[in-house]
Every structure is written in structure tokens, then in C-alpha cells.
Scaffold this motif. Structure first.
Motif, PDB file in Angstrom:
ATOM      1  N   LYS A  16      24.922   4.151  -1.672  1.00  0.00           N
ATOM      2  CA  LYS A  16      23.553   5.607  -1.853  1.00  0.00           C
ATOM      3  C   LYS A  16      22.529   5.082  -1.833  1.00  0.00           C
ATOM      4  N   THR A  17      21.666   4.025  -3.257  1.00  0.00           N
ATOM      5  CA  THR A  17      20.687   3.437  -2.852  1.00  0.00           C
ATOM      6  C   THR A  17      20.482   2.223  -1.265  1.00  0.00           C
ATOM      7  N   MET A  18      21.897   1.772  -0.886  1.00  0.00           N
ATOM      8  CA  MET A  18      21.845   1.011   0.529  1.00  0.00           C
ATOM      9  C   MET A  18      21.100   1.951   1.444  1.00  0.00           C
ATOM     10  N   VAL A  19      22.005   2.429   1.641  1.00  0.00           N
ATOM     11  CA  VAL A  19      21.770   3.964   2.834  1.00  0.00           C
ATOM     12  C   VAL A  19      20.251   4.640   2.078  1.00  0.00           C
ATOM     13  N   ALA A  20      19.746   4.448   0.764  1.00  0.00           N
ATOM     14  CA  ALA A  20      18.212   5.182   1.159  1.00  0.00           C
ATOM     15  C   ALA A  20      17.149   3.982   1.674  1.00  0.00           C
ATOM     16  N   VAL A  21      17.593   2.871   1.477  1.00  0.00           N
ATOM     17  CA  VAL A  21      16.450   1.427   1.629  1.00  0.00           C
ATOM     18  C   VAL A  21      16.864   1.718   3.185  1.00  0.00           C
ATOM     19  N   ASN A  22      17.966   1.532   3.615  1.00  0.00           N
ATOM     20  CA  ASN A  22      17.875   0.852   4.937  1.00  0.00           C
ATOM     21  C   ASN A  22      17.532   2.677   6.145  1.00  0.00           C
ATOM     22  N   LEU A  23      18.091   3.655   5.888  1.00  0.00           N
ATOM     23  CA  LEU A  23      17.501   4.896   6.412  1.00  0.00           C
ATOM     24  C   LEU A  23      16.038   4.828   6.776  1.00  0.00           C
ATOM     25  N   GLY A  24      15.364   4.854   5.021  1.00  0.00           N
ATOM     26  CA  GLY A  24      13.921   4.665   5.280  1.00  0.00           C
ATOM     27  C   GLY A  24      13.265   4.058   5.912  1.00  0.00           C
ATOM     28  N   ALA A  25      13.772   2.183   6.492  1.00  0.00           N
ATOM     29  CA  ALA A  25      13.277   2.174   6.827  1.00  0.00           C
ATOM     30  C   ALA A  25      13.924   2.308   8.110  1.00  0.00           C
ATOM     31  N   THR A  26      14.363   2.125   8.747  1.00  0.00           N
ATOM     32  CA  THR A  26      15.151   2.836  10.318  1.00  0.00           C
ATOM     33  C   THR A  26      13.668   3.747  10.686  1.00  0.00           C
ATOM     34  N   LEU A  27      13.682   5.360   9.823  1.00  0.00           N
ATOM     35  CA  LEU A  27      12.421   5.688   9.810  1.00  0.00           C
ATOM     36  C   LEU A  27      11.371   5.293  10.314  1.00  0.00           C
ATOM     37  N   ALA A  28      11.225   4.432   8.793  1.00  0.00           N
ATOM     38  CA  ALA A  28      10.019   4.183   9.693  1.00  0.00           C
ATOM     39  C   ALA A  28       9.190   3.003  10.564  1.00  0.00           C
ATOM     40  N   GLN A  29      10.683   2.206  11.700  1.00  0.00           N
ATOM     41  CA  GLN A  29      10.716   1.975  12.728  1.00  0.00           C
ATOM     42  C   GLN A  29      10.809   2.111  13.799  1.00  0.00           C
ATOM     43  N   ASN A  30      10.689   4.014  13.658  1.00  0.00           N
ATOM     44  CA  ASN A  30      10.177   5.082  13.922  1.00  0.00           C
ATOM     45  C   ASN A  30       9.661   5.772  14.584  1.00  0.00           C
ATOM     46  N   GLY A  31       8.289   4.868  13.199  1.00  0.00           N
ATOM     47  CA  GLY A  31       7.007   5.298  14.000  1.00  0.00           C
ATOM     48  C   GLY A  31       6.816   6.532  12.373  1.00  0.00           C
ATOM     49  N   LYS A  32       8.069   7.168  11.500  1.00  0.00           N
ATOM     50  CA  LYS A  32       7.298   8.006  10.873  1.00  0.00           C
ATOM     51  C   LYS A  32       7.414   7.209   8.933  1.00  0.00           C
ATOM     52  N   LYS A  33       6.159   7.477   8.529  1.00  0.00           N
ATOM     53  CA  LYS A  33       5.075   7.596   7.182  1.00  0.00           C
ATOM     54  C   LYS A  33       6.693   8.104   6.365  1.00  0.00           C
ATOM     55  N   VAL A  34       6.771   6.934   5.631  1.00  0.00           N
ATOM     56  CA  VAL A  34       7.931   7.457   4.770  1.00  0.00           C
ATOM     57  C   VAL A  34       7.512   6.701   3.359  1.00  0.00           C
ATOM     58  N   LEU A  35       8.115   7.884   2.723  1.00  0.00           N
ATOM     59  CA  LEU A  35       7.986   7.087   1.232  1.00  0.00           C
ATOM     60  C   LEU A  35       9.436   6.967   0.769  1.00  0.00           C
ATOM     61  N   ILE A  36       9.972   6.327  -0.409  1.00  0.00           N
ATOM     62  CA  ILE A  36      11.373   5.931  -0.800  1.00  0.00           C
ATOM     63  C   ILE A  36      11.035   6.195  -2.130  1.00  0.00           C
ATOM     64  N   MET A  37      11.617   7.256  -3.001  1.00  0.00           N
ATOM     65  CA  MET A  37      11.781   7.159  -4.576  1.00  0.00           C
ATOM     66  C   MET A  37      12.671   7.274  -5.466  1.00  0.00           C
ATOM     67  N   ASP A  38      12.647   6.259  -5.956  1.00  0.00           N
ATOM     68  CA  ASP A  38      13.607   5.824  -7.287  1.00  0.00           C
ATOM     69  C   ASP A  38      13.757   7.330  -8.346  1.00  0.00           C
ATOM     70  N   MET A  39      14.728   7.738  -7.904  1.00  0.00           N
ATOM     71  CA  MET A  39      14.675   8.810  -9.509  1.00  0.00           C
ATOM     72  C   MET A  39      15.739   8.910 -10.480  1.00  0.00           C
ATOM     73  N   ASP A  40      16.762   7.637 -10.102  1.00  0.00           N
ATOM     74  CA  ASP A  40      17.936   6.844 -10.836  1.00  0.00           C
ATOM     75  C   ASP A  40      17.130   6.169 -12.370  1.00  0.00           C
ATOM     76  N   LEU A  41      16.885   7.602 -13.230  1.00  0.00           N
ATOM     77  CA  LEU A  41      16.025   6.992 -14.489  1.00  0.00           C
ATOM     78  C   LEU A  41      16.657   5.999 -15.295  1.00  0.00           C
ATOM     79  N   GLY A  42      15.854   5.025 -16.030  1.00  0.00           N
ATOM     80  CA  GLY A  42      17.052   3.484 -16.649  1.00  0.00           C
ATOM     81  C   GLY A  42      17.701   3.323 -16.113  1.00  0.00           C
ATOM     82  N   LEU A  43      18.174   3.222 -14.771  1.00  0.00           N
ATOM     83  CA  LEU A  43      19.507   2.593 -13.902  1.00  0.00           C
ATOM     84  C   LEU A  43      18.633   2.606 -12.539  1.00  0.00           C
TER      85      LEU A  43
END
Length: 240
Positions: A16-43
Motif C-alpha cells: 500500500k505505501t509503495m503504491v502511495a509513494v510511486n503513484l504520488g511521484a508519477t502524478l508529480a512527474q506529470n505536472g500535478k502538485k501532490v501531497l502524500i499524507m501518512d495516516m498510519d499513526l504509530g506505524l
């Protein structure tokens, strides 16, 4: 106004986190402004996957409890012009954060970002309820294993109860030889077992594990089939 996207899974270990990171990075590479937020509190792991663990001072819990301003908890990934992240708290504070806290935060972030990607905790406990409160859509990450698919279906039913109707599936860690030998469910079988539409499929590749251990999104490397996969997923999301 931006769009918030929850990345969720019915069980741990799906990628899941790998997908979040690489999807966010890919959207950013396509000119989109992206924020990835970690909500897995404690982990929290998002900071490790992006290799910025030494830069974290404030986190999402600090923001939602008023300890700091939003901008103080945001870290820019210098490798991507448009990619930013907000870390989770290393401690889980049950009972204080509410869905309203999350909704208000996402409403504020939509004003400045094209996409807010929320890395949710695994499973269907109260952490999911809080993390999903600000989500416009959900991507469920699962693997071609019957236990993972069953858990993904349970997660999907819970998301429906929470009122989220726009839901999609990414099938991760596919090993084609196992599917061809009948030792793992096929893509067709997965689509029959799960109600949300399949928006992407990612093959198992040990280079993905290497990249996460190094804190380098694998899509940073050009001309790989994995980057092509994420490009296709990102384009489908942009077209929604």
C-alpha cells in the motif's frame, strides 16, 4: 480545487505505501502538485519510503491538534518539483483525532494541491474511519491471494458503509507463472470477486523492495516497465 485519494488495504503487506509513494511521484512527474499524507499513526513508514526520515520535525498529529501550522509539517521531496509529504506520528493517540479533524485538514489542503494521497492504516478499524473522512475516492491495494482478496472485499464493504462510492482496485505483487500454473487467482477471477473496478496491475519485482529500502521511488528510474505501469495508472486517475 484538488482531489483527495485514500490508499487502503484489507491487510498488511500488500504494498500500500509503495503504491502511495510511486503513484504520488508519477502524478508529480506529470505536472500535478501532490501531497502524500501518512495516516498510519504509530506505524509510520512513508518517511522511510521517501528517504526523508531525518527531515521530520512535525507530523500530521501535530497539525490536527494545533501544535504547528500545516506548512511546518510539510516536507518537499527535492527529487520531484511537485511532490510533498506529511509524516504520521510515531505514537498512536487513540480517541483524540476524529473524522472531523481529518475532513477539515483535507478541505484546507485541497486549496493548494491537485492531489492529496492519504496512506491509510491497514484493516478496517477506527483508524480507517478517521483517515477516510477527507477522501473523495479510494484505491484498494491487494495481492493475488485469496486471503488478501477476502480482506479487500471486507474493506470495500466497510468503505461503502462510510459513504465512499468511488472505489478502485490495484492488484500488486503479481507473479505470472503462479497464475498460469493455477496457484494464484487470475486477473479475471479477482475482478469477479471484487466489486470496484481494476485500475492497475503491478508485477512482483525485487527491485521494488530494493527501492523502498533505499528510500528511492522506483519511478524515478526512466524506461522501466514498472514506471510505465504507474504512468498508465496515473493517466487513468487524471482522466477520472
Amino acid at each position: 480545487m484538488g482531489k483527495s485519494m485514500l490508499i487502503a488495504s484489507g491487510k498488511g503487506g500488500t504494498g500500500k505505501t509503495m503504491v502511495a509513494v510511486n503513484l504520488g511521484a508519477t502524478l508529480a512527474q506529470n505536472g500535478k502538485k501532490v501531497l502524500i499524507m501518512d495516516m498510519d499513526l504509530g506505524l509510520r513508514n512513508l518517511d522511510l519510503y521517501l528517504g526523508v526520515e531525518n527531515n521530520v520535525v512535525y507530523d500530521v498529529y501535530d497539525v490536527m491538534t494545533g501544535v504547528c501550522r500545516i506548512r511546518q509539517a510539510i516536507i518537499q521531496d527535492k527529487r520531484f518539483e511537485n511532490l510533498y509529504m506529511m509524516s504520521a506520528s510515531p505514537n498512536r493517540e487513540d480517541g483524540y483525532l476524529t473524522p472531523l479533524h481529518m475532513k477539515v485538514l483535507c478541505d484546507r489542503l485541497r486549496e493548494n494541491y491537485d492531489y492529496i494521497i492519504i496512506d491509510a492504516p491497514s484493516g478496517i478499524d477506527d483508524g480507517l474511519t478517521v483517515a477516510s473522512a477527507g477522501a473523495d475516492m479510494v484505491i484498494i491495494v491487494t495481492n493475488p491471494e485469496y486471503s488478501a482478496i477476502r480482506d479487500a472485499d471486507a474493506l470495500d464493504r466497510q468503505l461503502l458503509k462510510l459513504g465512499i462510492t468511488e472505489r478502485y482496485v490495484i492488484l500488486n505483487k503479481i507473479i505470472a507463472d503462479l497464475i498460469n500454473m493455477g496457484y494464484a487467482p487470475s486477473l479475471m477471477e479477482v475482478t469477479e470477486l471484487l466489486r470496484p473496478s481494476l485500475i492497475g496491475a503491478i508485477q512482483y519485482d525485487e527491485n521494488i523492495q530494493i527501492s523502498t529500502n533505499l528510500g528511492i521511488p522506483i519511478v524515478l528510474k526512466d524506461n522501466t516497465y514498472i514506471r510505465v505501469n504507474f504512468e498508465k495508472i496515473a493517466n487513468r486517475i487524471i482522466d477520472l
